[in-house]
Design an enzyme around this catalytic site. Structure first.
Site, PDB file in Angstrom:
ATOM      1  N   GLU A 191     -66.950  84.578  85.641  1.00  0.00           N
ATOM      2  CA  GLU A 191     -67.090  84.986  87.037  1.00  0.00           C
ATOM      3  C   GLU A 191     -66.631  86.431  87.196  1.00  0.00           C
ATOM      4  O   GLU A 191     -65.552  86.807  86.715  1.00  0.00           O
ATOM      5  CB  GLU A 191     -66.210  84.113  87.950  1.00  0.00           C
ATOM      6  CG  GLU A 191     -66.558  82.648  87.959  1.00  0.00           C
ATOM      7  CD  GLU A 191     -67.651  82.286  88.956  1.00  0.00           C
ATOM      8  OE1 GLU A 191     -68.144  83.187  89.674  1.00  0.00           O
ATOM      9  OE2 GLU A 191     -68.008  81.097  89.013  1.00  0.00           O
ATOM     10  N   HIS A 226     -76.303  83.205  86.593  1.00  0.00           N
ATOM     11  CA  HIS A 226     -76.384  81.859  87.166  1.00  0.00           C
ATOM     12  C   HIS A 226     -77.746  81.655  87.832  1.00  0.00           C
ATOM     13  O   HIS A 226     -78.333  80.577  87.774  1.00  0.00           O
ATOM     14  CB  HIS A 226     -75.251  81.676  88.181  1.00  0.00           C
ATOM     15  CG  HIS A 226     -74.941  80.245  88.504  1.00  0.00           C
ATOM     16  ND1 HIS A 226     -74.065  79.892  89.489  1.00  0.00           N
ATOM     17  CD2 HIS A 226     -75.408  79.085  87.968  1.00  0.00           C
ATOM     18  CE1 HIS A 226     -74.005  78.563  89.544  1.00  0.00           C
ATOM     19  NE2 HIS A 226     -74.799  78.064  88.640  1.00  0.00           N
ATOM     20  N   ASP A 277     -76.426  84.439  92.202  1.00  0.00           N
ATOM     21  CA  ASP A 277     -75.450  85.309  91.528  1.00  0.00           C
ATOM     22  C   ASP A 277     -75.831  85.566  90.065  1.00  0.00           C
ATOM     23  O   ASP A 277     -76.479  84.718  89.448  1.00  0.00           O
ATOM     24  CB  ASP A 277     -74.030  84.720  91.644  1.00  0.00           C
ATOM     25  CG  ASP A 277     -73.871  83.343  91.028  1.00  0.00           C
ATOM     26  OD1 ASP A 277     -74.750  82.493  91.227  1.00  0.00           O
ATOM     27  OD2 ASP A 277     -72.860  83.131  90.333  1.00  0.00           O
TER      28      ASP A 277
END
Ligand SMILES: [Zn+2]
Length: 197
Positions: free
Chosen positions: A133, A171, A181
């Site tokens: 992330e 993603h 994203d």
């Protein structure tokens, strides 16, 4: 560095490779979560998935992403948190705006980052992927520090899991209907250029 500064590629350099022990980065902040499962030993790690997250959405800092991945998000802090605080998800790592890495799950285990997903016909991407992330949004430029750290971390992971090299996606690529994203703000060309250095 100001987020709005244009990123000049020549200013970027790849950082020194990171070291790992049993799937944990030796230099990261470690925040072990229970939001994971053991990975099947026969399942080679063969996909790297880049994500973004910010909590509350569009705000940076505050530590709420870590709270969320640990299952400790306080629903009273923000109305949005009431809608997500019981959701049990995670990622292997978060790269914060200043480039610092927080790791939640060993790379040898499955983090819960992909959800319903499909990569080249293979479903359940959590089984064979690593999820990273970036603290960010689809439309705010990521920081130089994040690109540097992401490329460094990616190279470290490729060295450990060679099948990753040609299998790096967003993603949005494995869950295209549900997810956007890391978004248009993520400069794939810059990332790949840096990774190739
Ligand atoms: Zn995502």
């Amino acid at each position: 560095m100001n987020d709005c500064m244009p990123i000049v590629q020549s200013e970027l350099k790849k950082l020194t490779a990171l070291s790992m022990t049993n799937g944990w980065l030796n230099s990261a902040e470690i925040q072990r979560t229970t939001h994971f499962e053991p990975r099947d030993e026969k399942e080679a790690v063969s996909l790297l998935v880049v994500h973004n997250i910010s909590l509350p959405p569009g705000q940076f800092g505050g530590g709420y992403i870590t709270d969320f991945f640990l299952g400790n998000l306080d629903p009273t802090v923000d109305p949005y948190f009431e809608t997500i605080y019981k959701v049990r998800v995670s990622a292997h790592c978060l790269i914060q705006r200043n480039g610092d890495i927080v790791q939640y799950v060993s790379f040898n285990d499955k983090a819960w980052h992909a959800g319903v997903s499909n990569y080249q016909g293979r479903k359940k991407c959590n089984d064979f992927s690593i999820g990273i992330e970036l603290e960010g949004t689809d439309d705010i430029p990521y920081t130089i520090e994040q690109y540097q750290q992401l490329s460094c971390l990616s190279q470290t992971l490729i060295d450990a899991y060679p099948a990753l090299e040609n299998n790096i996606v967003g993603h949005c690529d494995i869950a295209p209907v549900r997810k956007t994203d890391p978004g248009a703000s993520f400069d794939w060309a810059l990332y790949r250029e840096l990774l190739a250095k």
